[in-house]
Design an enzyme around this catalytic site. Structure first.
Site, PDB file in Angstrom:
ATOM      1  N   THR A  55     -24.295  34.924  13.453  1.00  0.00           N
ATOM      2  CA  THR A  55     -24.818  36.205  13.949  1.00  0.00           C
ATOM      3  C   THR A  55     -24.859  36.171  15.483  1.00  0.00           C
ATOM      4  OG1 THR A  55     -27.079  35.407  13.978  1.00  0.00           O
ATOM      5  CG2 THR A  55     -26.327  36.437  11.927  1.00  0.00           C
TER       6      THR A  55
ATOM      7  N   TYR B 286     -30.824  23.203  19.500  1.00  0.00           N
ATOM      8  CA  TYR B 286     -31.781  24.196  18.968  1.00  0.00           C
ATOM      9  C   TYR B 286     -33.089  24.126  19.757  1.00  0.00           C
ATOM     10  CZ  TYR B 286     -33.454  27.438  15.405  1.00  0.00           C
ATOM     11  OH  TYR B 286     -33.933  28.546  14.741  1.00  0.00           O
TER      12      TYR B 286
ATOM     13  N   LYS C 285     -40.005  27.688  15.737  1.00  0.00           N
ATOM     14  CA  LYS C 285     -39.927  27.861  14.281  1.00  0.00           C
ATOM     15  C   LYS C 285     -41.004  27.026  13.572  1.00  0.00           C
ATOM     16  CE  LYS C 285     -36.416  30.747  13.939  1.00  0.00           C
ATOM     17  NZ  LYS C 285     -36.709  32.177  13.769  1.00  0.00           N
TER      18      LYS C 285
ATOM     19  N   SER D 131     -26.541  41.158  11.215  1.00  0.00           N
ATOM     20  CA  SER D 131     -27.927  40.664  11.303  1.00  0.00           C
ATOM     21  C   SER D 131     -28.478  40.335   9.921  1.00  0.00           C
ATOM     22  CB  SER D 131     -28.832  41.728  11.919  1.00  0.00           C
ATOM     23  OG  SER D 131     -28.461  41.992  13.253  1.00  0.00           O
TER      24      SER D 131
ATOM     25  N   ASP E  67     -40.186  46.587  21.192  1.00  0.00           N
ATOM     26  CA  ASP E  67     -40.054  45.279  21.828  1.00  0.00           C
ATOM     27  C   ASP E  67     -41.409  44.606  21.627  1.00  0.00           C
ATOM     28  OD1 ASP E  67     -40.185  43.145  23.608  1.00  0.00           O
ATOM     29  OD2 ASP E  67     -38.968  44.143  25.118  1.00  0.00           O
TER      30      ASP E  67
ATOM     31  N   ILE F  22     -36.824  38.327  13.877  1.00  0.00           N
ATOM     32  CA  ILE F  22     -36.543  38.339  15.309  1.00  0.00           C
ATOM     33  C   ILE F  22     -36.852  36.979  15.936  1.00  0.00           C
ATOM     34  CG2 ILE F  22     -37.017  40.815  15.460  1.00  0.00           C
ATOM     35  CD1 ILE F  22     -39.631  40.277  16.686  1.00  0.00           C
TER      36      ILE F  22
ATOM     37  N   SER G 297     -27.508  36.183  17.510  1.00  0.00           N
ATOM     38  CA  SER G 297     -28.469  35.183  18.002  1.00  0.00           C
ATOM     39  C   SER G 297     -27.919  33.775  17.841  1.00  0.00           C
ATOM     40  CB  SER G 297     -29.780  35.240  17.228  1.00  0.00           C
ATOM     41  OG  SER G 297     -30.416  36.432  17.447  1.00  0.00           O
TER      42      SER G 297
ATOM     43  N   ILE H 135     -25.884  30.911   9.987  1.00  0.00           N
ATOM     44  CA  ILE H 135     -25.045  32.091   9.712  1.00  0.00           C
ATOM     45  C   ILE H 135     -24.548  32.606  11.065  1.00  0.00           C
ATOM     46  CG2 ILE H 135     -25.034  34.460   8.805  1.00  0.00           C
ATOM     47  CD1 ILE H 135     -27.403  33.595   6.985  1.00  0.00           C
TER      48      ILE H 135
END
Ligand code: NAP
Length: 253
Positions: free
Chosen positions: A191, A153, A160, A17, A62, A90, A193, A189
């Site tokens: 990861t 995306y 974003k 992460s 959460d 997150i 997600s 990267i």
């Protein structure tokens, strides 16, 4: 560099992460840090990682549950008495929204993506501010898909864009309390997600080839930039989106 500083890290799922890279970089410079995790599934792995750093705290959070957010900040206040920085790392969108055409995004997927990936920054900033009694620094993670179309995306790009705009509005509001708010626009990267975005592998290959540095960025490089942004070295910077992407964003074709 961060001795006597207290940080709160949102978004550690595992050692890959980006949040963990940020925590590791800051922990190495002497910070004490609280970690949040979402759902019992991640509790053990976050506790194991946090245990590698001195005087850490692990609390559930959460962000879709305001009671959990309130309880997490209360726990940080009770243990450390204050907060100096927060890393918000997150994001979430339903998998089916991260493939195919954006035009088919459902109301539910839109609402979920925007709530978890963008609104949560405002939510945690409001909760953090009273604990940042000596000023503070808030850092969030964004991506180039906010400003240019990146296949698959989709709604996350829209989220974003909202996140980057929120960064500027929050910086304007919280500046008078000497709280700075900045975003890091990280290159792709590999990861957990990221693997939720269809064809992530080919995106990594493309960006690695086209970027000026001819490679992909590492989570550690993003972590080092977060360290800079939470430290006093960046005391004059707020409301910015800083690219850590091996220069990919400057390229035309
Ligand atoms: P990651 O390790 O999977 O981290 C994402 C984190 O978000 C996980 O800990 C996840 O927990 C958490 N999360 C999801 N829903 C949540 C909720 N309702 N409440 C609280 N936490 C929740 O992936 P990552 O790549 O490091 O992502 C961190 C940030 O960097 C994200 O904002 C991402 O968009 C951004 N970013 C990533 C890249 C990239 O290429 N990897 C590039 C630019 C920006 P669960 O696992 O339980 O869902």
């Amino acid at each position: 560099m961060l001795e006597n500083k207290v940080g709160m890290i949102f978004g550690v799922a595992n050692k890959r992460s980006i949040a963990w890279a940020c925590a590791a970089a800051c922990g190495e410079k002497g910070a004490r840090q609280a970690f949040t995790f979402q759902g019992d599934r991640l509790k053990e792995s976050v506790e194991k990682l946090a245990g590698e750093l001195p005087d850490s705290l692990v609390v559930p959070c959460d962000v879709t549950d305001q009671a959990q957010v309130d309880a997490a900040f209360a726990a940080v206040g009770a243990k450390y008495g204050r907060l100096d920085y927060l890393v918000h790392s997150i994001a979430f969108a339903p998998r089916e929204a991260l493939e195919g055409e954006f035009v088919t995004t459902t109301r539910d997927a839109f609402r979920t993506a925007l709530e978890i990936s963008a609104f949560s920054l405002t939510q945690v900033s409001l909760a953090a501010a009273p604990l940042m009694t000596e000023g503070g620094s808030i850092v969030t993670m964004t991506y180039y898909g906010a400003e240019k179309v990146v296949p698959n995306y989709n709604v996350m790009g829209v989220a974003k864009a909202a996140l980057e705009s929120s960064t500027r509005y929050l910086a304007a509001d919280l500046g008078k309390q000497n709280i700075r708010v900045n975003a890091i626009s990280a290159g792709p990267i590999n990861t957990l997600s990221a693997r939720g975005v269809k064809n992530m592998g080919s995106l990594l290959g493309y960006v690695g080839e086209k970027s000026p540095l001819k490679r992909n960025v590492t989570a550690a490089e993003v972590g080092n930039t977060a360290l800079f942004l939470v430290s006093d070295l960046s005391s004059g910077i707020t409301g910015e989106t800083i690219y850590v992407d091996c220069g990919y964003n400057i390229m035309g074709i």
